[in-house]
Design an enzyme around this catalytic site. Structure first.
Site, PDB file in Angstrom:
ATOM      1  CG  HIS A  87      47.160  16.931  -5.890  1.00  0.00           C
ATOM      2  ND1 HIS A  87      47.218  16.455  -4.602  1.00  0.00           N
ATOM      3  CD2 HIS A  87      45.849  17.185  -6.114  1.00  0.00           C
ATOM      4  CE1 HIS A  87      46.013  16.418  -4.079  1.00  0.00           C
ATOM      5  NE2 HIS A  87      45.153  16.856  -4.980  1.00  0.00           N
ATOM      6  CG  ASP A 224      50.041  16.136  -2.660  1.00  0.00           C
ATOM      7  OD1 ASP A 224      50.281  17.237  -3.186  1.00  0.00           O
ATOM      8  OD2 ASP A 224      49.188  15.347  -3.085  1.00  0.00           O
ATOM      9  CB  SER A 640      43.163  18.253  -2.637  1.00  0.00           C
ATOM     10  OG  SER A 640      43.290  16.899  -2.881  1.00  0.00           O
TER      11      SER A 640
HETATM   12  N1  ARG Z   1      44.302  11.306  -5.258  1.00  0.00           N
HETATM   13  C1  ARG Z   1      44.538  12.659  -4.913  1.00  0.00           C
HETATM   14  C2  ARG Z   1      43.345  13.499  -5.387  1.00  0.00           C
HETATM   15  O1  ARG Z   1      42.336  12.965  -5.684  1.00  0.00           O
HETATM   16  C3  ARG Z   1      45.849  13.145  -5.442  1.00  0.00           C
HETATM   17  C4  ARG Z   1      45.964  13.248  -6.926  1.00  0.00           C
HETATM   18  C5  ARG Z   1      47.258  13.765  -7.490  1.00  0.00           C
HETATM   19  N2  ARG Z   1      48.283  12.754  -7.639  1.00  0.00           N
HETATM   20  C6  ARG Z   1      48.465  11.933  -8.733  1.00  0.00           C
HETATM   21  N3  ARG Z   1      49.410  11.023  -8.667  1.00  0.00           N
HETATM   22  N4  ARG Z   1      47.764  11.995  -9.819  1.00  0.00           N
HETATM   23  O2  ARG Z   1      43.379  14.556  -5.926  1.00  0.00           O
HETATM   24  N1  GLU Z   2      43.116  14.454  -3.823  1.00  0.00           N
HETATM   25  C1  GLU Z   2      41.755  14.872  -3.751  1.00  0.00           C
HETATM   26  C2  GLU Z   2      41.531  16.297  -4.199  1.00  0.00           C
HETATM   27  O1  GLU Z   2      42.162  16.805  -5.054  1.00  0.00           O
HETATM   28  C3  GLU Z   2      41.256  14.640  -2.386  1.00  0.00           C
HETATM   29  C4  GLU Z   2      41.093  13.212  -2.273  1.00  0.00           C
HETATM   30  C5  GLU Z   2      39.655  12.837  -2.236  1.00  0.00           C
HETATM   31  O2  GLU Z   2      39.010  12.743  -3.266  1.00  0.00           O
HETATM   32  O3  GLU Z   2      39.247  12.670  -1.091  1.00  0.00           O
HETATM   33  O4  GLU Z   2      40.640  16.950  -3.796  1.00  0.00           O
END
Ligand code: ARG
Ligand code: GLU
Length: 705
Positions: A87, A224, A640
């Site tokens: 991502h 991911d 991330s």
């Molecule tokens: N939750 C993770 C973060 O905060 C991954 C986000 C990307 N994935 C998605 N399905 N939108 O960045």
């Molecule tokens: N997916 C998140 C990011 O892009 C990390 C998840 C979180 O917020 O801890 O940084």
């Protein structure tokens, strides 16, 4: 016998292994890690502070990068190979994708250096060093100065410090960052690299497996990750993209441990968490509790509109995939955060401790803190209407692509004339789809008119509404006729000379609307800024007070996108009564979720085949392949892609998420509920090796065991 044996064994075990740990709150500054190293070692870490951060020798920090200003990445070879999340690389992968070459859908693997794809605008930076510069930043300050003067002094001193640091090396960048609400300042010196090429990405059915349904959730099975390579000039210095550039040779890279992780194992996350507010006043929490539902509702509407068009058309799906993922990500996080705040009763717990704080302040010797809590309450109440209007605007009309584009083109022409404008416009329209944007305009304008008090509505907006009567009519006479919702018209604009173009922009109705917001909100920000300054001053005092009040506690500064160390252990948790989550997920779970009829759960046939043949190679562990794991490291957005490191400093995983039940950790970290989610490095290797057959990468990576 067994009983006796275990009694005898207990003291011994305790002597060898540290006592069972609880989750570890804290995002520590690497330069001060010697203050934590004993605790880290007690919890299993086997390296020294100098191995984590050093300016005298290569250390782990030299293998970690800030990836494109919002994620973290780590070096995994001596040839600049870099691992981050899928991502995080998503924008780049999408950018190279079209219906014919759909790397989002099919994945991408460069089998040699010359197949690697350059990415305009993608950059990474390494931290060269950090240092406490509080005294230099506050030089010339005396306590008679008001906040505005202090601000400008801090800015001027910081700029001078930064300028000096930037002159120290090629492509050096520097920034002075405030810690503990301006009680301390640190200088961060970075080296930035602009030639970063795409090397590999699994298909989204692996890299984004489970999509928004599984996002922020456990059990998780998302692969991911994506792989890039940093290029440098022949002298190993940063350089703009050139065919002559060669793979960068880093000072340090991670060796990979294939030994895996087990419950209770020490883990250490090294990365760039973006923003937390652990020390705020209860009323700041109250505001978040008030605002989150509104922001969520606005995104509900926007997401529904996108989904309708995306599911009807493959081309629209590609164009909006990155935008949609961004909108959906925070939308879901805010929901978890709100639940968490309510569950932990964060606001009332804070209120209690504020009471104790004030009593302590009044009890003698701490007069400067006596009125802080009350004053903050007063100020938060004062600033609320402004913050509300701004936040509402950001989540409504500012979410309309053409609305922002109109404003940006106006600025662009102001700065550069029309030169290069055609390219700028093409880049915008590549991912634009009029029907979605128009519907979002109507929806958000409606909500804005309804929910925001009149005094915060720009005059032009009110006039248009009065004149035309409805949002749909405004859309017809503002949105539909604007230059900025139409590629041809914008390209024609780009062909004009700058003065003519500026004239056309100034009379465009959508530009006028966007500009009226800009002007109105700039005017509003005056009084809001004054209140916010006083809040900043109070927060600084309050922060200092909290540190005095609780002098036994080890404090860490809130996240601010600077490099941090978080450490903890692999551990499951109980998300709610009657449920217990194990800390490890495997390929079995992917197969359980696999469903060709659901887009987000439709895995590639090749993965099904590998599973059927149990063709796991050396990545087989107890009859399957491990995929993700939970741990207690304190992380946030920006972490991330962060390396997850074992007790010996080797790479065991890639951080990519937190559990939904623990997302309030940005405001209130609860050791029972807060877990970070990492990708097991063995799944990454399984995909590279068995799924993609990328021998070149397997040969390049170095294994520690
Ligand atoms: N939750 C993770 C973060 O905060 C991954 C986000 C990307 N994935 C998605 N399905 N939108 O960045
Ligand atoms: N997916 C998140 C990011 O892009 C990390 C998840 C979180 O917020 O801890 O940084």
């Amino acid at each position: 016998m067994r009983y006796l044996f275990s009694i005898l064994l207990v003291p011994l075990v305790f002597a060898i292994f540290p006592v069972k740990l609880s989750a570890d709150e804290g995002m520590w500054l690497p330069v001060l890690i010697s203050e934590r190293i004993d605790d880290m070692k007690a919890k299993g870490f086997r390296l020294d502070a100098e191995d984590i951060y050093s300016i005298n020798q290569a250390s782990l920090k030299d293998a970690v990068v800030l990836f494109n200003g919002g994620c973290t990445g780590e070096l995994i070879s001596n040839q600049g190979l870099l691992l981050t999340n899928h991502h995080c690389g998503y924008g780049a992968i999408q950018c190279h994708s079209s219906v014919e070459h759909d790397y989002l859908k099919d994945g991408f693997w460069a089998m040699s250096l010359d197949e690697e794809l350059p990415n305009d605008g993608l950059w990474v930076s390494f931290l060269i060093r950090m240092e406490d510069v509080t005294d230099a930043v506050l030089q010339g300050y005396d306590s008679s100065m008001d906040e505005a003067r202090r601000d400008s002094l801090v800015r001027a001193n910081s700029a001078a410090i930064e300028a000096r640091a930037m002159a120290e090396g090629p492509s050096y960048q520097a920034s002075v960052e405030s810690m503990y609400y301006g009680n301390q300042y640190f200088l961060f010196v970075y080296q930035k690299f602009d030639d970063v090429r795409l090397v590999g990405a699994p298909p989204s059915s692996v890299g984004k497996f489970g999509g928004d349904t599984d996002n922020w959730m456990w059990p998780r099975h998302t692969g991911d990750f994506s792989i890039f390579r940093i290029y440098a000039d022949k002298d190993n210095n940063p350089a703009a993209y050139s065919e002559d550039n060669v793979p960068y040779r880093p000072k340090k890279f991670f060796k990979i441990s294939t030994a895996g992780v087990n419950e209770g194992d020490f883990t250490f996350v090294y990365g760039f968490p973006g923003s937390t507010q652990e020390y705020v006043h209860s009323d700041a929490i109250g505001y978040i509790e008030e605002m989150n539902p509104k922001k969520i509702a606005l995104r509900d509407g926007r997401l529904e509109i996108m989904k309708k068009y995306m599911s009807a058309d493959q081309d629209v799906r590609i164009r909006y995939s990155s935008k949609q993922a961004n909108v959906a990500n925070a939308w879901k996080k805010w929901q978890g955060e709100l639940k968490g705040l309510i569950k932990l009763e964060t606001r009332s717990v804070k209120k209690e401790s504020e009471k104790a704080f004030t009593e302590w302040a009044l009890s003698g010797g701490h007069d400067e803190y006596a009125g802080v809590i009350e004053e903050l309450s007063r100020l938060y109440a004062q600033v609320r209407p402004y913050s509300y209007a701004m936040d509402y605007y950001v989540e409504s009309l500012n979410g309309v692509d053409a609305f922002r584009f109109a404003m940006n083109v106006g600025r662009y022409i102001g700065l550069n004339g029309t030169e290069g404008l055609a390219d700028y416009a093409e880049a915008f329209f590549k991912d634009y789809y009029y029907p979605i944007d128009e519907e979002i305009f109507i929806f958000t304008a409606d909500r804005f008119m309804e929910d925001v008090p009149d005094e915060f509505k720009p005059e032009y907006l009110k006039e248009e509404f009065t004149r035309l009567g409805s949002t749909a009519a405004v859309a017809d006479s503002v949105f539909a006729v604007s230059i900025f919702t139409d590629r041809e018209k914008t390209l024609a604009l780009a062909a004009l000379d700058s003065a003519k173009a500026m004239e056309a922009v100034a009379s465009d109705p959508l530009y006028r609307l966007a500009d009226s917001f800009y002007a109105e909100y700039a005017a509003l920000s005056g009084p809001a800024m004054e209140i916010n300054r006083r809040i900043a001053l109070m927060n600084r005092t309050y922060m200092r007070g909290q540190m005095e009040f609780d002098s036994e506690k080890a404090f860490y500064p809130d996240a601010n996108l600077t490099l941090r160390v978080s450490y903890g252990e692999v551990a499951g948790f109980e998300p709610s009564d009657g449920i217990e989550y194990l800390p490890v997920s495997t390929l079995e779970g992917i197969i359980e979720k696999d469903n060709p009829d659901i887009f987000d759960y439709d895995i590639p046939q090749k993965l099904r085949d590998l599973y059927a043949a149990k063709d796991y190679g050396r990545w087989e562990t107890e009859g399957t392949v491990p995929v993700c794991f939970l741990a207690t490291n304190h992380t946030s957005g920006g972490n991330s892609g962060s390396p997850v490191i074992n007790a010996d400093g080797n790479l065991v995983g890639v951080n990519f998420d937190r559990v939904w039940e623990g997302t309030m950790s940005d405001l209130d970290f609860d050791p029972e509920l807060c877990r970070n989610i990492s990708l097991d490095i063995r799944y990454v290797l399984f995909i590279i090796d068995k799924y993609a057959g990328a021998r070149n990468l397997m040969d390049e990576i170095v294994f520690a065991d």
